[in-house]
Design a protein around this motif. Structure first.
Motif, PDB file in Angstrom:
ATOM      1  N   SER A  54      29.236  26.239  58.044  1.00 48.50           N
ATOM      2  CA  SER A  54      29.985  27.496  58.052  1.00 48.50           C
ATOM      3  C   SER A  54      31.258  27.383  57.220  1.00 48.50           C
ATOM      4  N   LEU A  55      31.794  26.155  57.098  1.00 46.58           N
ATOM      5  CA  LEU A  55      32.983  25.974  56.272  1.00 46.58           C
ATOM      6  C   LEU A  55      32.667  26.262  54.810  1.00 46.58           C
ATOM      7  N   SER A  56      31.538  25.733  54.320  1.00 44.49           N
ATOM      8  CA  SER A  56      31.224  25.977  52.910  1.00 44.49           C
ATOM      9  C   SER A  56      30.744  27.413  52.712  1.00 44.49           C
ATOM     10  N   ALA A  57      30.188  28.014  53.759  1.00 51.87           N
ATOM     11  CA  ALA A  57      29.835  29.436  53.670  1.00 51.87           C
ATOM     12  C   ALA A  57      31.105  30.249  53.456  1.00 51.87           C
ATOM     13  N   ASP A  58      32.135  29.892  54.209  1.00 51.06           N
ATOM     14  CA  ASP A  58      33.440  30.524  54.084  1.00 51.06           C
ATOM     15  C   ASP A  58      33.994  30.358  52.674  1.00 51.06           C
ATOM     16  N   LYS A  59      33.850  29.141  52.157  1.00 47.28           N
ATOM     17  CA  LYS A  59      34.342  28.831  50.811  1.00 47.28           C
ATOM     18  C   LYS A  59      33.604  29.666  49.775  1.00 47.28           C
ATOM     19  N   ALA A  60      32.288  29.830  49.977  1.00 49.49           N
ATOM     20  CA  ALA A  60      31.496  30.612  49.029  1.00 49.49           C
ATOM     21  C   ALA A  60      32.026  32.047  48.986  1.00 49.49           C
ATOM     22  N   LEU A  61      32.304  32.608  50.173  1.00 48.08           N
ATOM     23  CA  LEU A  61      32.829  33.974  50.228  1.00 48.08           C
ATOM     24  C   LEU A  61      34.201  34.046  49.557  1.00 48.08           C
ATOM     25  N   THR A  62      35.031  33.029  49.811  1.00 47.25           N
ATOM     26  CA  THR A  62      36.360  33.001  49.202  1.00 47.25           C
ATOM     27  C   THR A  62      36.256  32.976  47.682  1.00 47.25           C
ATOM     28  N   ARG A  63      35.316  32.167  47.185  1.00 45.05           N
ATOM     29  CA  ARG A  63      35.158  32.088  45.720  1.00 45.05           C
ATOM     30  C   ARG A  63      34.691  33.408  45.143  1.00 45.05           C
ATOM     31  N   ILE A  64      33.784  34.069  45.858  1.00 46.00           N
ATOM     32  CA  ILE A  64      33.306  35.359  45.364  1.00 46.00           C
ATOM     33  C   ILE A  64      34.446  36.364  45.382  1.00 46.00           C
ATOM     34  N   SER A  65      35.280  36.270  46.415  1.00 42.02           N
ATOM     35  CA  SER A  65      36.426  37.157  46.508  1.00 42.02           C
ATOM     36  C   SER A  65      37.412  36.911  45.351  1.00 42.02           C
ATOM     37  N   TYR A  66      37.668  35.640  45.012  1.00 39.12           N
ATOM     38  CA  TYR A  66      38.542  35.326  43.870  1.00 39.12           C
ATOM     39  C   TYR A  66      37.938  35.850  42.581  1.00 39.12           C
ATOM     40  N   PHE A  67      36.613  35.698  42.478  1.00 37.80           N
ATOM     41  CA  PHE A  67      35.909  36.174  41.293  1.00 37.80           C
ATOM     42  C   PHE A  67      36.091  37.687  41.169  1.00 37.80           C
ATOM     43  N   ASN A  68      35.975  38.371  42.307  1.00 34.51           N
ATOM     44  CA  ASN A  68      36.144  39.818  42.337  1.00 34.51           C
ATOM     45  C   ASN A  68      37.558  40.205  41.895  1.00 34.51           C
ATOM     46  N   ASP A  69      38.579  39.486  42.398  1.00 40.35           N
ATOM     47  CA  ASP A  69      39.965  39.746  41.990  1.00 40.35           C
ATOM     48  C   ASP A  69      40.115  39.586  40.479  1.00 40.35           C
ATOM     49  N   TRP A  70      39.491  38.533  39.971  1.00 36.72           N
ATOM     50  CA  TRP A  70      39.586  38.231  38.546  1.00 36.72           C
ATOM     51  C   TRP A  70      38.954  39.355  37.725  1.00 36.72           C
ATOM     52  N   VAL A  71      37.764  39.808  38.138  1.00 40.50           N
ATOM     53  CA  VAL A  71      37.088  40.897  37.422  1.00 40.50           C
ATOM     54  C   VAL A  71      37.933  42.168  37.480  1.00 40.50           C
ATOM     55  N   GLN A  72      38.448  42.480  38.672  1.00 42.84           N
ATOM     56  CA  GLN A  72      39.231  43.709  38.819  1.00 42.84           C
ATOM     57  C   GLN A  72      40.485  43.673  37.961  1.00 42.84           C
ATOM     58  N   ALA A  73      41.136  42.497  37.891  1.00 41.46           N
ATOM     59  CA  ALA A  73      42.342  42.363  37.065  1.00 41.46           C
ATOM     60  C   ALA A  73      41.991  42.572  35.593  1.00 41.46           C
ATOM     61  N   ARG A  74      40.826  42.045  35.175  1.00 39.92           N
ATOM     62  CA  ARG A  74      40.400  42.217  33.784  1.00 39.92           C
ATOM     63  C   ARG A  74      40.065  43.676  33.477  1.00 39.92           C
ATOM     64  N   LEU A  75      39.547  44.402  34.460  1.00 38.43           N
ATOM     65  CA  LEU A  75      39.149  45.795  34.252  1.00 38.43           C
ATOM     66  C   LEU A  75      40.337  46.749  34.305  1.00 38.43           C
ATOM     67  N   PHE A  76      41.451  46.296  34.900  1.00 33.03           N
ATOM     68  CA  PHE A  76      42.608  47.182  35.090  1.00 33.03           C
ATOM     69  C   PHE A  76      43.165  47.624  33.753  1.00 33.03           C
ATOM     70  N   ASN A  77      43.237  48.929  33.547  1.00 31.11           N
ATOM     71  CA  ASN A  77      43.792  49.448  32.310  1.00 31.11           C
ATOM     72  C   ASN A  77      45.216  49.927  32.590  1.00 31.11           C
ATOM     73  N   PRO A  78      46.207  49.264  31.990  1.00 38.67           N
ATOM     74  CA  PRO A  78      47.602  49.609  32.303  1.00 38.67           C
ATOM     75  C   PRO A  78      47.993  51.005  31.850  1.00 38.67           C
ATOM     76  N   ASN A  79      47.151  51.646  31.036  1.00 38.01           N
ATOM     77  CA  ASN A  79      47.485  52.994  30.561  1.00 38.01           C
ATOM     78  C   ASN A  79      46.761  54.104  31.311  1.00 38.01           C
ATOM     79  N   THR A  80      45.829  53.742  32.177  1.00 35.35           N
ATOM     80  CA  THR A  80      45.104  54.780  32.908  1.00 35.35           C
ATOM     81  C   THR A  80      45.932  55.228  34.103  1.00 35.35           C
ATOM     82  N   LEU A  81      46.163  56.537  34.183  1.00 37.26           N
ATOM     83  CA  LEU A  81      46.975  57.063  35.278  1.00 37.26           C
ATOM     84  C   LEU A  81      46.089  57.482  36.447  1.00 37.26           C
ATOM     85  N   ALA A  82      46.566  57.234  37.649  1.00 34.63           N
ATOM     86  CA  ALA A  82      45.889  57.738  38.844  1.00 34.63           C
ATOM     87  C   ALA A  82      46.039  59.262  38.865  1.00 34.63           C
ATOM     88  N   PRO A  83      45.087  59.973  39.482  1.00 31.21           N
ATOM     89  CA  PRO A  83      45.188  61.435  39.523  1.00 31.21           C
ATOM     90  C   PRO A  83      46.463  61.897  40.237  1.00 31.21           C
TER      91      PRO A  83
END
Ligand SMILES: Nc1nc2c(c(=O)[nH]1)N[C@H]1C(S)=C(S)[C@@H](COP(=O)(O)O)O[C@H]1N2
Ligand SMILES: [Mo]
Length: 258
Positions: free
Chosen positions: A53-82
């Protein structure tokens, strides 16, 4: 039915896979996991073995970091929220915190001094009158809470980017971190800190920010979930060190962009 091999003790593989699917940024990957992926596939995605279960936890954590990384790359600093018209403002606007409203911190105006630290040229602290004198903008935007509600609010204050410029912040730093009066905290990426709608907020609906919404100051950013919008901000620090935050440390996605 998916064949699931090597199920770690104490871990329900179906739950693990559905948790992982939720963490994935990309719909195709989510579909792949939901559509009967094995623990093996999950392990490959996370780049580690899932044997307990510890490495299962780690796997989820890594996927979560990966998700943060993707979201940061997708963030467009010029796109305005509605933005919305005044008539769309949710009145009364909901209060939310990890405690009931009557336990919200009471910050006294007279002793308030915003502390500024980390990678900035000028670490002098700021009184409320000094902060109120900064150039003011108003935004009518939607706050989206991870708990499943959203509301439109009207917030006024100074752009965080303008404040960071005035204190001589090193904007090559990775993060801006916020410490709140009651011990809450959060931290954001520099592109979000410099986004034109990221605001140091002193007013709600044209009135001085009431206690429930974060008196004397909150930081409002319509490009992120509500929990990334700190109220009762006492200290701002520019840093290269990852400092997480109150909910982030309990497993919420750090980036949490909208
Ligand atoms: N200091 C502090 N800031 C906080 C919180 C908190 O508990 N303490 N809760 C967050 C969450 S989860 C939400 S949804 C918004 C709610 O802001 P509101 O009370 O203005 O609606 O504040 C965020 N900022
Ligand atoms: Mo929230």
């Amino acid at each position: 039915m998916a064949r699931i091999r090597k199920c770690p003790p104490g871990v329900d593989p179906k739950l693990l896979i559905s948790d992982a699917a939720k963490l994935l940024p990309d719909p195709a990957r989510r579909k792949f996991l939901r559509g009967g992926a094995s623990l093996g596939a999950l392990a490959a995605l996370a780049g580690c073995d899932i044997t307990d279960s510890l490495s299962a936890d780690k796997a989820l954590t890594r996927i979560s970091y990966f998700n943060d990384w993707v979201q940061a790359r997708l963030f467009n600093p010029n796109t305005l929220a509605p933005t919305y018209p005044d008539s769309a403002v949710t009145r009364p606007f909901p209060f939310n915190a990890y405690y009931p409203e009557d336990e919200a911190p009471e910050v006294a105006k007279a002793d308030y001094k915003l502390e500024v630290g980390g990678m900035v040229d000028n670490k002098k602290s700021w009184t409320l009158d000094e902060l109120y004198a900064l150039p003011e903008e108003t935004q009518i935007t939607r706050l989206v809470c991870v708990e499943g509600w959203s509301a439109i609010g009207k917030w006024s204050g100074v752009r965080l980017s303008e404040f960071l410029r005035r204190v001589g912040a090193d904007t090559r730093a990775k993060y801006v971190w916020f410490r709140c009066a009651e011990g809450y905290s959060t931290s954001i990426d520099m592109p979000t800190a410099l986004h034109p709608q990221t605001q140091m907020t002193f007013k709600f609906d044209d009135e001085i920010l009431p206690r429930k919404y974060g008196f004397p100051m909150k930081v409002r950013m319509p490009t992120k979930l509500g929990f990334k919008n700190p109220k009762y901000v006492m200290e701002i620090a520019v840093t290269d060190k990852y400092l997480g935050g109150y909910w982030e440390d309990q497993g919420y996605n750090w980036f949490s962009g909208l």
